[in-house]
Design an enzyme around this catalytic site. Structure first.
Site, short mmCIF file in Angstrom:
data_model
loop_
_atom_site.label_atom_id
_atom_site.label_comp_id
_atom_site.label_asym_id
_atom_site.label_seq_id
_atom_site.Cartn_x
_atom_site.Cartn_y
_atom_site.Cartn_z
N GLU B 52 0.93 -0.88 -0.03
CA GLU B 52 -0.34 -0.07 -0.01
C GLU B 52 0.98 1.42 -0.17
O GLU B 52 0.78 2.23 -0.58
CB GLU B 52 -1.11 0.07 1.33
CG GLU B 52 -2.37 -1.15 1.38
CD GLU B 52 -1.76 -2.59 2.03
OE1 GLU B 52 -0.93 -2.56 1.92
OE2 GLU B 52 -2.54 -3.36 2.10
N PHE B 114 -11.89 -7.71 13.72
CA PHE B 114 -10.57 -8.26 12.67
C PHE B 114 -10.28 -7.10 11.10
O PHE B 114 -11.19 -5.84 10.50
CB PHE B 114 -11.42 -9.31 11.80
CG PHE B 114 -10.38 -9.64 10.66
CD1 PHE B 114 -8.32 -9.97 11.44
CD2 PHE B 114 -10.47 -9.67 9.15
CE1 PHE B 114 -7.56 -10.68 10.26
CE2 PHE B 114 -9.27 -10.44 8.63
CZ PHE B 114 -7.91 -10.64 8.56
N GLN B 115 -8.95 -6.60 10.92
CA GLN B 115 -8.57 -6.04 10.33
C GLN B 115 -8.89 -4.36 10.76
O GLN B 115 -9.34 -3.46 9.49
CB GLN B 115 -8.69 -5.88 8.92
CG GLN B 115 -7.62 -6.60 8.68
CD GLN B 115 -7.46 -6.97 6.85
OE1 GLN B 115 -8.32 -7.33 6.76
NE2 GLN B 115 -6.55 -7.87 6.65
N LYS B 164 -17.75 -1.23 5.59
CA LYS B 164 -17.97 -1.61 4.63
C LYS B 164 -19.90 -2.08 3.98
O LYS B 164 -20.55 -2.14 3.02
CB LYS B 164 -17.67 -3.17 4.84
CG LYS B 164 -17.70 -4.51 3.78
CD LYS B 164 -17.53 -5.35 3.80
CE LYS B 164 -17.68 -6.36 3.09
NZ LYS B 164 -16.88 -7.63 3.38
N MET B 483 24.32 8.74 1.92
CA MET B 483 24.62 10.09 3.19
C MET B 483 25.18 9.62 4.54
O MET B 483 24.96 10.74 4.90
CB MET B 483 23.02 10.95 3.15
CG MET B 483 22.80 11.76 3.51
SD MET B 483 23.93 13.43 1.81
CE MET B 483 23.29 14.12 0.61
#
Lengths: 186, 585
Positions: B52, B114-115, B164, B483
């Site tokens: 993502e 969940f999630q 949802k 760097m």
């Protein structure tokens, strides 16, 4: 080339503050922030203060316009003039913020706070507490044989003064709402 | 006419209404209804990323190279949290991104489902605005508002969290045209009095400089055009921040190169010695100012910015102008011309003579090795020479290679240079290059990378392969976190704590594993041929360019130093950063 000599308020629409930015003096400002009354808005505004390290001396919030869906957050904050300008600019650019009024800059204003004091005591101290409450125009809103709850409305300074006087007389608990403020006149 | 539809369908309709043609995303349980609608239409192309974070950076690449908002669609919980780095990146660099996240159904919110994650809570401080939509009737309007906020004023990322059950439920679709967008309408016209002061200052300035930033590019083509008109008509020198490269052509005669910590000698000296600084859409970042109390002490400063909070945040400016760069510059230009278009020509001649002396220092000079290893500056010089005149877009990762790319590659137009400036996100370049390529399928897109940064989001090569995005990954491999290594050399007594790349993959074999082309080059003799081979290949290429391992990036203003106190080379690097500078980043 010499630096510009621009007078403060050179432009009447000016959102700019042209005071000496290097002044190290700490000022206290009372801001009225008109915001959308939506969930998460208070978290958003407080988050700004904590994320950028600004002070909150007092904070109150409530819906003030039910139809317009608007809340008013009164926040008392302190910082150098440059920090105060930044705070206002950071608030103003938030999508949920409609207006920011710097009541301290906009002229005379009225500041009030509601406080409740629980004072425990008997005998002389109890009478003295009642007498002082009368002087400060505090009301007794609850009483037992050994306690009072006083209700008082006033400036934060007045609330502080009353709390200090009550301390030796048995003050055991204080609840304060924080400052609500509004400008004088129209 | 009111149209009834499910929330999921509304999302697709609203995106179409907004003119979206590409969405970068990754499906999951809480966005299945939206993905189902996505499947049943052909107007919007969905690009399946591999992580993502890649979706956000790809959307950033798309947005920066087109000027349109980038759109991301991910699921709840981990899908949303994985986007956070990218969202902060877009916030810091003012990139318009609309992130749509799925959420557990409203009746499960707060139950540790969940999630489930508090997506609006987590992203509140790093979005311009975000919304949790609890009613399907409000969904379309909220998405339209999201696009309005992302693209108005100072652009930035916004997020819409969609439970949802809201996706499944049916509601009334609100057309874009019927949506009353909020009160949010940042001011774009500058204060006429301040603009008049700016023009007066331009007429008399003896040592002026245009200090331009990403705001010019965000403001659009009109802004870059009028900036060029200004530079042409006044003959004032122009420098840009990392984010502003391309707003003035690198081939232009007034170009000084980039300024700041790794900016050119002439740009930084001009900033330090100028008497009129015209900051246009830049924000006095700490990479630019160096030590604040020694920053351009003699100058009168004009600052144009659409974000009022940028003004007087770090540096006090004498003429602050809140407004859109294009509007303000156009208005000022018209006023200046109407007043005769005067500048102090005599003083300007002297100023340019001084600037030419600084230029003569030739701060970017280097000596090619003529063989092995490859000097990184030389690799970029050759890349520049061999791609000159092509329809070229450059993305970068973060580190030394990024600064070298900014120094040695030239940009003649805006929106051609995509890099993570404010946040400095390693792993930005690979997905960003794919986002750019999706937006410009026929263009040459090169990601100039370091091997360490490149590995951070290398999984996106799968995305490049799937969508036949022929991105060229030009990895300057020094087997070091260059760097970090450089700072350890300067600041920490050459104790190179964890700053080398151990157990690197064989990049050529890695390319083969992905099904694309791998090229390795370890000698300056073979460099041109290898680069030509990369350019000629019709498909993604991973180019493993083995460069000098201990090269430092110069010029450099050490932390806590002033603009006129630069390091030009390896000599005298020990002890240059004082105790006060050492605490800075």
């Amino acid at each position: 080339m010499s630096p510009l000599n621009i007078q403060k308020g050179a432009s009447k629409h000016s959102a700019y503050d042209l005071r000496d930015p290097n002044a190290e003096v700490i000022e206290t400002h009372t801001l009225a922030v008109i915001v959308d009354n939506e969930s998460g808005v208070l978290a958003r505004v407080i988050g700004l203060f904590s994320a950028r390290g600004y002070n909150i001396d007092s904070l109150t919030v409530a819906e003030v316009d039910h139809l317009g869906h608007l809340s008013r957050i009164t926040v008392v904050t302190s910082g150098t003039p440059q920090v105060i300008v930044q705070i206002k600019a950071q608030l103003e650019r938030m999508v949920v913020v409609h207006r920011v009024h710097d009541l301290t800059m906009e002229g005379p204003n009225v500041q009030r706070e509601l406080a409740l004091f629980k004072v425990k005591g008997r005998g002389e101290a109890r009478i003295e507490a009642l007498r002082l409450a009368e002087i400060f125009r505090a009301n007794v809103v609850d009483s037992t044989l050994e306690s009072f709850v006083f209700e008082m409305t006033g400036t934060p300074q007045k609330v502080d003064a009353f709390a200090e006087l009550m301390q030796p007389l048995g003050l055991i608990e204080v609840a304060r709402t924080g400052v609500a403020a509004i400008s004088r006149g129209v | 006419m009111t149209r009834q539809m499910t929330g999921a369908k509304m999302v697709i309709e609203a995106l179409k209404d907004q003119g979206v043609d590409v969405v970068f995303g990754y499906p999951g349980g809480a966005v299945l209804p939206i993905y189902d609608e996505m499947f049943q239409q052909n107007d919007i192309k969905h690009i399946l990323v591999r992580h993502e974070q890649g979706a956000i950076h790809a959307a950033e690449g798309y947005a920066r190279s087109t000027g349109k908002p980038g759109v991301v669609l991910v699921t709840s919980g981990p899908g949303a949290t994985n986007t956070v780095t990218g969202i902060v990146d877009a916030l810091m660099d003012s990139i318009p991104i609309v992130v749509l996240t799925g959420q557990v159904p409203t009746f499960m919110i707060g139950s540790d489902a969940f999630q489930e994650g508090d997506t609006v809570g987590i992203t509140r401080p790093c979005t311009k605005m975000n919304w949790l939509v609890k009613e399907t009737d409000k969904l379309a309007g909220t998405i339209h508002e999201a696009f309005h906020v992302a693209t108005s004023g100072r652009p930035g990322p916004v997020l819409v969290d969609i439970p949802k059950d809201v996706q499944f439920a049916t509601g009334i679709y609100k057309e874009k045209a019927d949506t009353r967008t909020s009160h949010y309408a940042p001011r774009t016209k500058g204060d006429p009095e301040m603009i008049a002061r700016m023009v007066e200052l331009i007429e008399t300035a003896e040592r002026p400089v245009f200090y331009t930033g990403g705001g010019v590019i965000n403001s659009g083509d009109r802004a870059t055009q009028v900036l060029r008109d200004w530079a042409e008509a006044t003959g004032f020198p122009v420098t840009s921040t990392l984010m502003g490269l391309g707003c003035y052509p690198a081939s232009g005669k007034s170009w000084l190169g980039m300024l700041g910590m790794h900016g050119t000698y002439q740009a930084n000296w001009a900033m330090h010695d100028c008497d009129l600084m015209l900051n246009i859409g830049a924000r006095f970042d700490d990479r630019i100012t160096g030590r604040i109390n020694a920053f351009s002490p003699e100058s009168t400063k004009v600052h144009i910015d659409i974000d009022p909070s940028s003004l007087n945040k770090v540096i006090h400016t004498h003429v602050p102008i809140i407004g859109d760069v294009a509007d303000v510059l156009e208005e000022a230009f018209a006023l200046w011309k109407s007043r005769g278009g005067n500048v102090n020509r005599e003083a300007l001649v002297r100023w340019w003579k001084q600037i030419d002396e600084w230029r003569a220092v030739d701060c970017l000079a280097y000596t090619p090795t003529g063989g092995t290893p490859i000097r990184p500056q030389h690799a970029l010089t050759r890349l520049e020479a061999l791609t000159k005149g092509m329809d070229r877009y450059i993305t970068t990762e973060v580190g030394q290679h990024q600064m070298w790319a900014a120094q040695y590659l030239g940009f003649d137009g805006p929106n051609r240079w995509m890099t993570s400036g404010g946040l400095g996100t390693m792993g930005y370049g690979v997905p960003a290059s794919i986002g750019v390529q999706i937006a410009h399928p026929d263009a040459l897109v090169i990601n100039v990378a370091g091997e360490a940064s490149w590995l951070m989001n290398m999984q996106e090569m799968g995305t490049a392969m799937q969508y036949k995005a022929p991105v060229k990954q030009f990895i300057m491999n020094n087997e070091r976190l260059g760097m970090v290594r450089q700072w350890q050399e300067l600041l920490h007594g050459e104790r190179y704590s964890s700053s080398w790349s151990e157990s690197l993959p064989d990049f050529v074999k890695l390319a083969e594993a992905f099904g694309c082309k791998g090229i390795r080059c370890d000698s300056e003799d073979d460099l041109d041929e290898a680069i030509r081979e990369m350019l000629a290949y019709d498909g993604p290429v991973i180019f493993d360019c083995l460069v000098e391992k201990h090269e430092n990036c110069f010029p450099m203003i050490p932390s806590g130093n002033a603009h006129n106190d630069m390091l030009l080379g390896n000599a005298e690097t020990q002890g240059v950063i004082g105790a006060k500078g050492a605490v800075l980043v």
